[in-house]
Scaffold this active site. Structure first.
Site, PDB file in Angstrom:
ATOM      1  N   THR A 207       0.791  -0.849   0.164  1.00  0.00           N
ATOM      2  CA  THR A 207      -0.455   0.033   0.028  1.00  0.00           C
ATOM      3  C   THR A 207       0.799   1.137   0.225  1.00  0.00           C
ATOM      4  O   THR A 207       1.935   1.173   0.663  1.00  0.00           O
ATOM      5  CB  THR A 207      -1.174  -0.240   1.418  1.00  0.00           C
ATOM      6  OG1 THR A 207      -0.516   0.494   2.462  1.00  0.00           O
ATOM      7  CG2 THR A 207      -1.589  -1.530   1.501  1.00  0.00           C
ATOM      8  N   GLU A 256      -4.596   4.212   3.730  1.00  0.00           N
ATOM      9  CA  GLU A 256      -3.849   3.430   2.896  1.00  0.00           C
ATOM     10  C   GLU A 256      -4.214   3.189   1.365  1.00  0.00           C
ATOM     11  O   GLU A 256      -5.873   2.539   1.509  1.00  0.00           O
ATOM     12  CB  GLU A 256      -3.264   2.138   3.200  1.00  0.00           C
ATOM     13  CG  GLU A 256      -2.329   1.943   5.009  1.00  0.00           C
ATOM     14  CD  GLU A 256      -2.672   1.067   5.663  1.00  0.00           C
ATOM     15  OE1 GLU A 256      -1.672  -0.065   5.111  1.00  0.00           O
ATOM     16  OE2 GLU A 256      -3.502   0.701   6.216  1.00  0.00           O
TER      17      GLU A 256
END
Length: 315
Positions: A207, A256
């Site tokens: 991420t 994220e």
């Protein structure tokens, strides 16, 4: 669009102009109706279309403890206003000293003398001057006194007036779809990609973690389908996680974005660390929940990716 940062940046003898005033937080569809009226009126008068806005938001100066979260940061506000049919944006530094100006002093010194306004376009709920003492009726009286036309724009919306307040309410409950309807585009955050705990990479779902100082309201905790826009303005489909990741302890709240369908070659070069990126929220997929074991979490993440892909096909 000319961007004037402060009163001293306005060229001497500027005018004639058609002026509007507002904070324009979010630059939602209601704001854009006013800005369109400004542009149309300016063309009719062969004048320049000018918006006056303020930084910081007046509420942050007068009542910082209860000021609303800003839907977008200053850079995004300027960029979004630049996409409207404006000739200039005057950004006034809002201070307690500036706030002492009476409604007439504000209009006379800035709208009339500095900008040479021949018309002012505002909503009927406009407030200006010391203590917000000036309203639409005041503006009309000052228009007659100083010789400029005042045009009032009616409230606009579906079953409710489009407003920054409504956008904030929607985002705070994770309803990014309603927020997008009011804004006329997906809600976005902007910030630098920083290093996180690398748990996503370990699980096979790397991420891009936004810095805590990223601009824009963080929606309610949950998983969203959306886009990540990198510095090269490439738009990547992304499954976005907002929250503290309850499956793991000791993780602070964060945003994220897992880019899906990354290039099959050059993956090692796909490094966003240090980049200023934009994350756009298109649809809410599910709330944030704790899973019993990593395998259950991985299975859910696979499902999130597939749902994200499906949502963004027609987005």
């Amino acid at each position: 669009m000319h961007y004037w940062k402060g009163l001293e940046a306005v060229p001497a003898g500027f005018g004639p102009s058609v002026v509007t005033i507002g904070n324009f937080d979010g630059v939602h569809r209601g704001h854009r109706e006013v800005l369109q009226a400004v542009a149309e009126t300016a063309k009719r008068h062969a004048a320049s279309a000018v918006a006056i806005s303020f930084d910081p938001h007046p509420a942050q100066v007068h009542r910082p403890e209860s000021a609303p979260e800003l839907i977008m940061g200053l850079a995004d506000r300027i960029e979004t206003l630049a996409n409207e049919d404006l000739d200039a944006l005057l950004m006034i530094r809002y201070t307690l000293d500036f706030a002492q100006a009476s409604p007439e002093e504000f209009v006379k010194s800035i709208i009339v003398e500095l900008l040479g306004a021949c018309a002012v376009v505002v909503g009927h709920d406009v407030r200006f001057g010391h203590g917000n003492a000036g309203d639409f009726a005041t503006m009309c009286e000052l228009g007659e006194k100083y010789g400029f036309e005042v045009i009032g724009v009616e409230d606009i919306g579906d079953h409710r007036r489009w407003s920054s307040t409504w956008v904030r309410e929607a985002l705070n409950r994770g309803d990014v779809e309603t927020a997008a309807q009011i804004l006329g585009r997906p809600h976005r955050m902007r910030g630098e990609v920083v290093h996180g705990a690398a748990r996503g990479r370990e699980l096979g779902f790397p991420t891009a973690n936004l810095e805590t100082a990223a601009s824009g309201i963080i929606p309610a905790d949950g998983v969203y389908a959306g886009w990540l826009v990198d510095e090269a303005e490439v738009r990547w489909p992304a499954a976005i996680s907002v929250g503290s990741n309850p499956t793991f302890e000791g993780v602070s709240r964060q945003v994220e974005a897992h880019v899906i369908d990354r290039p099959s070659e050059g993956v090692e070069d796909f490094d966003l660390y240090g980049q200023q990126v934009v994350v756009e929220f298109v649809a809410h997929l599910r709330p944030m929940v704790a899973y019993r074991g990593v395998e259950a979490l991985i299975e859910q993440m696979r499902e999130d990716v597939e749902r994200t892909r499906g949502v963004l096909v027609n987005a």
